[in-house]
Design a protein around this motif. Structure first.
Motif, PDB file in Angstrom:
ATOM      1  N   ALA A  17       0.833  -1.209   0.000  1.00 17.84           N
ATOM      2  CA  ALA A  17       0.000   0.000   0.000  1.00 17.84           C
ATOM      3  C   ALA A  17       0.867   1.259   0.000  1.00 17.84           C
ATOM      4  O   ALA A  17       0.548   2.236  -0.688  1.00 17.84           O
ATOM      5  N   MET A  18       1.957   1.237   0.754  1.00 20.66           N
ATOM      6  CA  MET A  18       2.862   2.393   0.774  1.00 20.66           C
ATOM      7  C   MET A  18       3.485   2.610  -0.593  1.00 20.66           C
ATOM      8  O   MET A  18       3.543   3.740  -1.086  1.00 20.66           O
ATOM      9  N   ILE A  20       2.407   1.677  -3.570  1.00 17.28           N
ATOM     10  CA  ILE A  20       1.391   2.174  -4.501  1.00 17.28           C
ATOM     11  C   ILE A  20       1.017   3.617  -4.170  1.00 17.28           C
ATOM     12  O   ILE A  20       0.894   4.461  -5.059  1.00 17.28           O
ATOM     13  N   GLY A  21       0.854   3.903  -2.892  1.00 19.40           N
ATOM     14  CA  GLY A  21       0.497   5.256  -2.472  1.00 19.40           C
ATOM     15  C   GLY A  21       1.550   6.279  -2.852  1.00 19.40           C
ATOM     16  O   GLY A  21       1.232   7.368  -3.346  1.00 19.40           O
ATOM     17  N   PHE A  22       2.823   5.943  -2.643  1.00 22.55           N
ATOM     18  CA  PHE A  22       3.887   6.867  -3.009  1.00 22.55           C
ATOM     19  C   PHE A  22       3.931   7.080  -4.522  1.00 22.55           C
ATOM     20  O   PHE A  22       4.150   8.186  -4.998  1.00 22.55           O
ATOM     21  N   ASN A  24       1.391   6.702  -6.712  1.00 20.01           N
ATOM     22  CA  ASN A  24       0.184   7.382  -7.181  1.00 20.01           C
ATOM     23  C   ASN A  24       0.063   8.814  -6.679  1.00 20.01           C
ATOM     24  O   ASN A  24      -0.776   9.561  -7.181  1.00 20.01           O
ATOM     25  N   ASN A  25       0.851   9.183  -5.697  1.00 17.19           N
ATOM     26  CA  ASN A  25       0.771  10.522  -5.119  1.00 17.19           C
ATOM     27  C   ASN A  25       2.136  11.196  -5.114  1.00 17.19           C
ATOM     28  O   ASN A  25       2.560  11.773  -4.108  1.00 17.19           O
ATOM     29  N   THR A  28       2.297  14.768  -3.906  1.00 14.73           N
ATOM     30  CA  THR A  28       2.183  14.939  -2.456  1.00 14.73           C
ATOM     31  C   THR A  28       3.449  14.465  -1.747  1.00 14.73           C
ATOM     32  O   THR A  28       3.868  15.043  -0.755  1.00 14.73           O
ATOM     33  N   TYR A  29       4.033  13.383  -2.266  1.00 15.57           N
ATOM     34  CA  TYR A  29       5.247  12.801  -1.674  1.00 15.57           C
ATOM     35  C   TYR A  29       6.380  12.842  -2.704  1.00 15.57           C
ATOM     36  O   TYR A  29       6.773  11.807  -3.247  1.00 15.57           O
TER      37      TYR A  29
END
Length: 81
Positions: A17-18, A20-22, A24-25, A28-29
């Protein structure tokens, strides 16, 4: 307050999840604490180690079964004398 997961499956799910989150964002990151490809590499290393463990456990079970069969054959041979 969120706690770091303790179970293997939860740690792997969080890592995925981290990553993918990093990815996809990225806006933001822009500079995440762990770069997604590095995190992916660490997950792959874990997966390879887990697969090696499973293979070793399977081999140990086969070796134990072979040893038990050989012991049984030995005992049967000794009883027939």
């Amino acid at each position: 307050m969120a706690r770091f997961p303790l179970k293997e499956a939860e740690v792997i799910a969080l890592a995925e999840a981290m990553e993918i989150g990093f990815l996809n964002n990225a806006a933001t990151y822009p500079l995440p604490p762990v770069i997604p490809p590095v995190l992916g590499g660490l997950r792959a290393t874990y997966t390879n180690a887990k697969n090696a463990l499973i293979a070793a456990q399977a081999a140990a079970e086969l070796a134990t079964a072979a040893k038990d069969d050989a012991l049984e054959d030995l005992a049967d041979g000794m009883r027939s004398d």
